[in-house]
Design a protein around this motif. Structure first.
Motif, PDB file in Angstrom:
ATOM      1  N   CYS A 244       0.839  -1.203   0.000  1.00  0.00           N
ATOM      2  CA  CYS A 244       0.000   0.000   0.000  1.00  0.00           C
ATOM      3  C   CYS A 244       0.872   1.251   0.000  1.00  0.00           C
ATOM      4  CB  CYS A 244      -0.906   0.015   1.227  1.00  0.00           C
ATOM      5  SG  CYS A 244      -2.050  -1.380   1.321  1.00  0.00           S
ATOM      6  N   ASN A 245       0.437   2.244  -0.746  1.00  0.00           N
ATOM      7  CA  ASN A 245       1.127   3.532  -0.760  1.00  0.00           C
ATOM      8  C   ASN A 245       0.553   4.440   0.316  1.00  0.00           C
ATOM      9  OD1 ASN A 245       2.245   4.374  -4.137  1.00  0.00           O
ATOM     10  ND2 ASN A 245       2.651   2.603  -2.866  1.00  0.00           N
ATOM     11  N   LEU A 246       1.433   5.105   1.054  1.00  0.00           N
ATOM     12  CA  LEU A 246       1.037   6.074   2.070  1.00  0.00           C
ATOM     13  C   LEU A 246       1.528   7.451   1.663  1.00  0.00           C
ATOM     14  CD1 LEU A 246       2.220   4.198   5.315  1.00  0.00           C
ATOM     15  CD2 LEU A 246       0.071   3.893   4.072  1.00  0.00           C
ATOM     16  N   THR A 247       0.702   8.462   1.866  1.00  0.00           N
ATOM     17  CA  THR A 247       1.130   9.844   1.708  1.00  0.00           C
ATOM     18  C   THR A 247       1.199  10.460   3.092  1.00  0.00           C
ATOM     19  OG1 THR A 247       0.144  10.059  -0.487  1.00  0.00           O
ATOM     20  CG2 THR A 247       0.626  12.090   0.695  1.00  0.00           C
ATOM     21  N   LEU A 248       2.399  10.783   3.529  1.00  0.00           N
ATOM     22  CA  LEU A 248       2.621  11.339   4.853  1.00  0.00           C
ATOM     23  C   LEU A 248       2.495  12.856   4.792  1.00  0.00           C
ATOM     24  CD1 LEU A 248       5.786   9.263   5.853  1.00  0.00           C
ATOM     25  CD2 LEU A 248       3.371   8.632   6.112  1.00  0.00           C
ATOM     26  N   HIS A 249       1.596  13.417   5.590  1.00  0.00           N
ATOM     27  CA  HIS A 249       1.425  14.863   5.691  1.00  0.00           C
ATOM     28  C   HIS A 249       2.208  15.334   6.912  1.00  0.00           C
ATOM     29  CE1 HIS A 249      -2.111  14.995   2.826  1.00  0.00           C
ATOM     30  NE2 HIS A 249      -1.998  13.705   3.094  1.00  0.00           N
ATOM     31  N   VAL A 250       3.227  16.151   6.680  1.00  0.00           N
ATOM     32  CA  VAL A 250       4.169  16.520   7.733  1.00  0.00           C
ATOM     33  C   VAL A 250       4.137  18.023   7.974  1.00  0.00           C
ATOM     34  CG1 VAL A 250       6.594  16.508   8.451  1.00  0.00           C
ATOM     35  CG2 VAL A 250       5.650  14.566   7.172  1.00  0.00           C
ATOM     36  N   GLN A 251       4.012  18.403   9.229  1.00  0.00           N
ATOM     37  CA  GLN A 251       4.079  19.814   9.621  1.00  0.00           C
ATOM     38  C   GLN A 251       5.011  19.935  10.817  1.00  0.00           C
ATOM     39  OE1 GLN A 251       0.290  21.850  10.122  1.00  0.00           O
ATOM     40  NE2 GLN A 251       1.183  23.290  11.610  1.00  0.00           N
ATOM     41  N   ILE A 255       4.551  13.999  11.624  1.00  0.00           N
ATOM     42  CA  ILE A 255       3.470  13.471  10.793  1.00  0.00           C
ATOM     43  C   ILE A 255       2.148  13.833  11.464  1.00  0.00           C
ATOM     44  CG2 ILE A 255       2.415  11.407   9.803  1.00  0.00           C
ATOM     45  CD1 ILE A 255       5.173  10.073   9.940  1.00  0.00           C
ATOM     46  N   VAL A 256       1.273  14.521  10.727  1.00  0.00           N
ATOM     47  CA  VAL A 256       0.001  14.963  11.310  1.00  0.00           C
ATOM     48  C   VAL A 256      -1.175  14.141  10.801  1.00  0.00           C
ATOM     49  CG1 VAL A 256       0.790  17.300  11.801  1.00  0.00           C
ATOM     50  CG2 VAL A 256      -0.176  16.781   9.543  1.00  0.00           C
ATOM     51  N   LYS A 257      -1.018  13.493   9.649  1.00  0.00           N
ATOM     52  CA  LYS A 257      -2.036  12.563   9.171  1.00  0.00           C
ATOM     53  C   LYS A 257      -1.469  11.773   8.005  1.00  0.00           C
ATOM     54  CE  LYS A 257      -4.572  15.443   5.804  1.00  0.00           C
ATOM     55  NZ  LYS A 257      -5.898  16.004   5.445  1.00  0.00           N
ATOM     56  N   VAL A 258      -2.156  10.679   7.662  1.00  0.00           N
ATOM     57  CA  VAL A 258      -1.716   9.816   6.562  1.00  0.00           C
ATOM     58  C   VAL A 258      -2.899   9.564   5.635  1.00  0.00           C
ATOM     59  CG1 VAL A 258      -0.840   7.531   5.925  1.00  0.00           C
ATOM     60  CG2 VAL A 258       0.050   8.682   7.964  1.00  0.00           C
ATOM     61  N   THR A 259      -2.686   9.770   4.345  1.00  0.00           N
ATOM     62  CA  THR A 259      -3.681   9.443   3.329  1.00  0.00           C
ATOM     63  C   THR A 259      -3.057   8.470   2.340  1.00  0.00           C
ATOM     64  OG1 THR A 259      -3.049  11.364   1.966  1.00  0.00           O
ATOM     65  CG2 THR A 259      -4.817  11.692   3.589  1.00  0.00           C
ATOM     66  N   SER A 260      -3.778   8.164   1.277  1.00  0.00           N
ATOM     67  CA  SER A 260      -3.255   7.252   0.257  1.00  0.00           C
ATOM     68  C   SER A 260      -3.678   7.752  -1.117  1.00  0.00           C
ATOM     69  CB  SER A 260      -3.779   5.836   0.486  1.00  0.00           C
ATOM     70  OG  SER A 260      -3.240   4.936  -0.468  1.00  0.00           O
ATOM     71  N   PRO A 261      -2.811   7.682  -2.119  1.00  0.00           N
ATOM     72  CA  PRO A 261      -3.166   8.165  -3.460  1.00  0.00           C
ATOM     73  C   PRO A 261      -4.350   7.398  -4.044  1.00  0.00           C
ATOM     74  CG  PRO A 261      -0.795   7.788  -3.272  1.00  0.00           C
ATOM     75  CD  PRO A 261      -1.419   7.190  -2.049  1.00  0.00           C
ATOM     76  N   THR A 267      -4.298   0.281  -3.537  1.00  0.00           N
ATOM     77  CA  THR A 267      -5.163   0.766  -2.463  1.00  0.00           C
ATOM     78  C   THR A 267      -6.362   1.569  -2.932  1.00  0.00           C
ATOM     79  OG1 THR A 267      -3.818   2.770  -2.235  1.00  0.00           O
ATOM     80  CG2 THR A 267      -3.202   0.867  -0.886  1.00  0.00           C
ATOM     81  N   HIS A 268      -6.238   2.265  -4.064  1.00  0.00           N
ATOM     82  CA  HIS A 268      -7.305   3.165  -4.531  1.00  0.00           C
ATOM     83  C   HIS A 268      -7.718   4.132  -3.431  1.00  0.00           C
ATOM     84  CE1 HIS A 268      -7.797   0.835  -8.214  1.00  0.00           C
ATOM     85  NE2 HIS A 268      -7.789  -0.254  -7.469  1.00  0.00           N
ATOM     86  N   GLY A 269      -6.765   4.571  -2.628  1.00  0.00           N
ATOM     87  CA  GLY A 269      -7.062   5.525  -1.558  1.00  0.00           C
ATOM     88  C   GLY A 269      -7.420   4.890  -0.243  1.00  0.00           C
ATOM     89  N   ASN A 270      -7.553   3.563  -0.195  1.00  0.00           N
ATOM     90  CA  ASN A 270      -7.966   2.872   1.028  1.00  0.00           C
ATOM     91  C   ASN A 270      -6.750   2.320   1.773  1.00  0.00           C
ATOM     92  OD1 ASN A 270     -10.944   2.982   0.589  1.00  0.00           O
ATOM     93  ND2 ASN A 270     -10.393   1.804  -1.228  1.00  0.00           N
TER      94      ASN A 270
END
Length: 286
Positions: A244-251, A255-261, A267-270
């Motif tokens: 699965c691909n993870l998109t790490l949102h960093v501030q 890491i403040v949250k994780v989404t997926s493309p 994953t189709h975002g899941n």
């Protein structure tokens, strides 16, 4: 060498969009054609990984010969059809829908909605202070995500993502009818007592912030949430071998949250609970 089967080519459908000829692959929607042509059509309930529910009706367009306005997100393109996206009838309908939503729902965390309210000269205040609102405090009953139903527009995307379209957990559904309709778990119990597996896929598709990461909710409450200061890095989840691909949102280096493309073929975002919420060990300084 393993042969990779290719899908058969799709025929092109030609029709008229705002008096201009356009061609899109067979099976495309009017909204697909609008986006390909660079036309900005407002959408709220439409999601690129879900089957449209036609719930919000802000993407309506006028189709020549049709009695009613058509939702662009689900109306399939047909050869020879004539579609107009910016008629007074379509603009009036979008304006009224935006006014009704903004008068009864907190849209403060809904992307682009303030831009659309201005573009369509919507005036939600004209319905007065008695417009139906839940006036309900956010439900904070777990450490992973928050439910703020004052921001819910009943688009049903979370129900679909939790149900047969993706997760098949069926932890949430629509309860009640009419003005009493709302998203709820069985018997309106705490989330911790429901069938929820905390995959967070409902958060991924929520268009208004009615469902949000607990980390984001806390930072917004503290006034420290700043998307302009965040970076996004896509990587591969290391918990198992699915890939699965993870998109790490960093501030501020956290890491403040994780989404997926959404375009990832795996994953189709899941994601599962580990992929979406199991990142605390990365930044544990102890």
């Amino acid at each position: 060498m393993t042969a990779i089967p290719l899908q058969p080519p799709r025929r092109l459908v030609e029709f008229t969009l705002d008096d201009e000829p356009v061609r899109v692959p067979e099976g495309s929607t009017v909204l697909d054609a609008c986006r390909a042509a660079g036309k900005d059509i407002p959408t709220l309930c439409e999601g690129d990984t879900l089957t449209p529910k036609n719930a919000c009706r802000v993407c309506v367009v006028e189709v020549e010969g049709a009695r009613t306005l058509a939702p662009a997100c689900s109306r399939k393109a047909e050869p020879g059809m004539e579609v107009r996206t910016d008629t007074e009838r379509a603009r009036h309908s979008r304006r009224l829908v935006l006014e009704l939503l903004a008068s009864s729902v907190d849209l403060s965390t809904t992307p682009r909605v303030q831009e659309w309210l201005k573009e369509y000269e919507a005036k939600p205040d004209r319905f007065g202070p008695d417009a139906a609102r839940l006036n309900e405090s956010p439900k904070v009953d777990n450490d992973l995500y928050v439910r703020d139903y004052d921001k819910c527009i009943l688009c049903y995307k979370c129900v679909d993502a939790c149900g047969e379209q993706w997760q098949n957990t069926f932890a949430i559904a629509v309860a009640g009818r009419g003005f009493d309709a709302r998203i709820a778990v069985e018997h309106d119990a705490p989330l911790t007592d429901s069938a929820c597996v905390y995959c967070g896929n409902c958060i991924e598709v929520c268009p208004t912030g009615a469902l949000s990461f607990k980390s984001e909710f806390d930072m917004r409450a503290a006034g420290t949430w700043d998307e302009s200061a965040q970076t996004e890095t896509t990587t591969v989840c290391a918990y198992c071998g699915v890939g699965c691909n993870l998109t790490l949102h960093v501030q501020d280096n956290e890491i403040v949250k994780v989404t997926s493309p959404h375009d990832n073929p795996v994953t189709h975002g899941n994601l599962c609970i580990k992929g979406r919420f199991g990142y605390q060990h990365v930044q544990n300084r102890d």
